[in-house]
Design a protein around this motif. Structure first.
Motif, PDB file in Angstrom:
ATOM      1  N   GLU A  33       0.803  -1.226   0.000  1.00 18.58           N
ATOM      2  CA  GLU A  33       0.000   0.000   0.000  1.00 18.58           C
ATOM      3  C   GLU A  33       0.828   1.264   0.000  1.00 18.58           C
ATOM      4  N   GLY A  34       1.989   1.259   0.628  1.00 17.10           N
ATOM      5  CA  GLY A  34       2.802   2.472   0.672  1.00 17.10           C
ATOM      6  C   GLY A  34       3.772   2.456   1.825  1.00 17.10           C
ATOM      7  N   GLU A  35       4.315   3.643   2.107  1.00 17.10           N
ATOM      8  CA  GLU A  35       5.286   3.784   3.182  1.00 17.10           C
ATOM      9  C   GLU A  35       4.569   3.726   4.525  1.00 17.10           C
ATOM     10  N   SER A  36       5.186   3.059   5.484  1.00 18.30           N
ATOM     11  CA  SER A  36       4.629   2.943   6.828  1.00 18.30           C
ATOM     12  C   SER A  36       4.759   4.271   7.572  1.00 18.30           C
ATOM     13  N   ARG A  37       3.804   4.551   8.452  1.00 16.78           N
ATOM     14  CA  ARG A  37       3.878   5.760   9.283  1.00 16.78           C
ATOM     15  C   ARG A  37       5.093   5.717  10.203  1.00 16.78           C
ATOM     16  N   LYS A  38       5.563   4.525  10.535  1.00 15.85           N
ATOM     17  CA  LYS A  38       6.707   4.395  11.438  1.00 15.85           C
ATOM     18  C   LYS A  38       8.043   4.382  10.703  1.00 15.85           C
ATOM     19  N   SER A  39       7.983   4.579   9.400  1.00 15.53           N
ATOM     20  CA  SER A  39       9.195   4.599   8.586  1.00 15.53           C
ATOM     21  C   SER A  39      10.048   5.812   8.949  1.00 15.53           C
ATOM     22  N   ARG A  40      11.338   5.597   9.068  1.00 13.46           N
ATOM     23  CA  ARG A  40      12.292   6.671   9.360  1.00 13.46           C
ATOM     24  C   ARG A  40      13.384   6.650   8.301  1.00 13.46           C
ATOM     25  N   GLU A  41      14.099   7.754   8.209  1.00 16.19           N
ATOM     26  CA  GLU A  41      15.137   7.886   7.180  1.00 16.19           C
ATOM     27  C   GLU A  41      16.164   6.755   7.251  1.00 16.19           C
ATOM     28  N   ASN A  42      16.518   6.342   8.464  1.00 13.17           N
ATOM     29  CA  ASN A  42      17.516   5.280   8.622  1.00 13.17           C
ATOM     30  C   ASN A  42      16.887   3.887   8.713  1.00 13.17           C
ATOM     31  N   ASN A  43      15.543   3.825   8.647  1.00 13.73           N
ATOM     32  CA  ASN A  43      14.842   2.540   8.729  1.00 13.73           C
ATOM     33  C   ASN A  43      13.555   2.634   7.903  1.00 13.73           C
ATOM     34  N   LEU A  44      13.699   2.587   6.575  1.00  9.66           N
ATOM     35  CA  LEU A  44      12.544   2.726   5.690  1.00  9.66           C
ATOM     36  C   LEU A  44      11.681   1.470   5.748  1.00  9.66           C
ATOM     37  N   LEU A  45      10.383   1.689   5.962  1.00  9.38           N
ATOM     38  CA  LEU A  45       9.433   0.588   6.069  1.00  9.38           C
ATOM     39  C   LEU A  45       8.266   0.805   5.112  1.00  9.38           C
ATOM     40  N   MET A  46       7.750  -0.293   4.594  1.00  8.75           N
ATOM     41  CA  MET A  46       6.550  -0.264   3.755  1.00  8.75           C
ATOM     42  C   MET A  46       5.447  -0.974   4.526  1.00  8.75           C
ATOM     43  N   THR A  47       4.214  -0.723   4.103  1.00  8.32           N
ATOM     44  CA  THR A  47       3.077  -1.382   4.723  1.00  8.32           C
ATOM     45  C   THR A  47       2.156  -1.910   3.636  1.00  8.32           C
ATOM     46  N   GLY A  48       1.425  -2.933   3.997  1.00 10.67           N
ATOM     47  CA  GLY A  48       0.455  -3.518   3.077  1.00 10.67           C
ATOM     48  C   GLY A  48      -0.545  -4.320   3.882  1.00 10.67           C
ATOM     49  N   ARG A  49      -1.433  -4.994   3.171  1.00  7.98           N
ATOM     50  CA  ARG A  49      -2.472  -5.786   3.844  1.00  7.98           C
ATOM     51  C   ARG A  49      -2.517  -7.190   3.271  1.00  7.98           C
ATOM     52  N   THR A  50      -2.806  -8.134   4.172  1.00  8.08           N
ATOM     53  CA  THR A  50      -2.982  -9.520   3.750  1.00  8.08           C
ATOM     54  C   THR A  50      -4.363  -9.676   3.130  1.00  8.08           C
ATOM     55  N   ASP A  51      -4.634 -10.850   2.588  1.00  9.16           N
ATOM     56  CA  ASP A  51      -5.970 -11.113   2.057  1.00  9.16           C
ATOM     57  C   ASP A  51      -7.008 -11.184   3.171  1.00  9.16           C
ATOM     58  N   GLY A  52      -6.562 -11.272   4.427  1.00  6.72           N
ATOM     59  CA  GLY A  52      -7.454 -11.222   5.579  1.00  6.72           C
ATOM     60  C   GLY A  52      -7.537  -9.815   6.172  1.00  6.72           C
ATOM     61  N   ASN A  53      -7.003  -8.824   5.458  1.00  8.75           N
ATOM     62  CA  ASN A  53      -7.036  -7.402   5.815  1.00  8.75           C
ATOM     63  C   ASN A  53      -6.202  -7.068   7.049  1.00  8.75           C
ATOM     64  N   LYS A  54      -5.177  -7.872   7.342  1.00 10.43           N
ATOM     65  CA  LYS A  54      -4.279  -7.555   8.453  1.00 10.43           C
ATOM     66  C   LYS A  54      -3.120  -6.718   7.924  1.00 10.43           C
ATOM     67  N   ARG A  55      -2.757  -5.694   8.687  1.00  8.56           N
ATOM     68  CA  ARG A  55      -1.662  -4.810   8.288  1.00  8.56           C
ATOM     69  C   ARG A  55      -0.332  -5.530   8.502  1.00  8.56           C
ATOM     70  N   VAL A  56       0.544  -5.415   7.500  1.00  7.19           N
ATOM     71  CA  VAL A  56       1.876  -6.008   7.572  1.00  7.19           C
ATOM     72  C   VAL A  56       2.895  -4.912   7.279  1.00  7.19           C
ATOM     73  N   VAL A  57       3.914  -4.800   8.129  1.00  8.74           N
ATOM     74  CA  VAL A  57       5.000  -3.839   7.941  1.00  8.74           C
ATOM     75  C   VAL A  57       6.251  -4.638   7.620  1.00  8.74           C
ATOM     76  N   PHE A  58       7.016  -4.155   6.622  1.00  8.33           N
ATOM     77  CA  PHE A  58       8.221  -4.864   6.188  1.00  8.33           C
ATOM     78  C   PHE A  58       9.237  -3.857   5.683  1.00  8.33           C
ATOM     79  N   PRO A  59      10.525  -4.239   5.638  1.00  6.21           N
ATOM     80  CA  PRO A  59      11.559  -3.316   5.181  1.00  6.21           C
ATOM     81  C   PRO A  59      11.332  -2.891   3.728  1.00  6.21           C
ATOM     82  N   ALA A  60      11.578  -1.603   3.473  1.00  5.99           N
ATOM     83  CA  ALA A  60      11.472  -1.072   2.110  1.00  5.99           C
ATOM     84  C   ALA A  60      12.825  -1.217   1.400  1.00  5.99           C
ATOM     85  N   ASN A  61      12.801  -1.044   0.115  1.00  3.76           N
ATOM     86  CA  ASN A  61      14.023  -1.049  -0.717  1.00  3.76           C
ATOM     87  C   ASN A  61      14.829  -2.335  -0.614  1.00  3.76           C
ATOM     88  N   VAL A  62      14.139  -3.442  -0.355  1.00  2.00           N
ATOM     89  CA  VAL A  62      14.784  -4.755  -0.327  1.00  2.00           C
ATOM     90  C   VAL A  62      14.513  -5.427  -1.663  1.00  2.00           C
TER      91      VAL A  62
END
Length: 118
Positions: free
Chosen positions: A26-55
């Motif tokens: 879905e996009g960048e996570s609200r908890k993403s920081r310059e030194n720790n970029l995070l993305m967010t998305g949703r599962t097919d069960g609509n659960k939020r998942v946060v994972f490292p960006a630029n991997v």
């Protein structure tokens, strides 16, 4: 409220931890920081998942596909397979494994289920 959160956490530990889930980016996570970029998305069960960006991940979950040799960075709108490594009451955290499609992920999921049944 505390009891509800405990129940949600226990369900996530039981049903999500160490599982591979398909996630729509879905996009960048609200908890993403310059030194720790995070993305967010949703599962097919609509659960939020946060994972490292630029991997960089394989462009396909199917190891037999020529795309599995190509590396891509997941972007908004992609489906990716994510290994869930941490859970909280409402948010899952994980590691992106590969870009995928719903059809490809479903085929892989069914083949693993069939192996367990044998």
């Amino acid at each position: 409220i505390a009891e509800f959160r405990r129940g949600a956490l226990n369900r996530n530990i039981k049903n999500e931890l160490n599982k591979i889930r398909v996630v729509l980016v879905e996009g960048e996570s609200r908890k993403s920081r310059e030194n720790n970029l995070l993305m967010t998305g949703r599962t097919d069960g609509n659960k939020r998942v946060v994972f490292p960006a630029n991997v960089q991940v394989p462009a396909s979950l199917d190891r037999c596909s020529p795309d599995s040799e190509v590396k891509v960075v997941p972007k908004i709108g992609d489906y990716i397979a994510v290994l869930i490594t941490e859970v909280s009451g409402h948010t899952l955290q994980g590691v992106p494994l590969a870009r995928t499609t719903l059809c490809e992920f479903s085929r892989k999921e069914l083949s693993h289920e069939n192996k367990r049944l044998r």
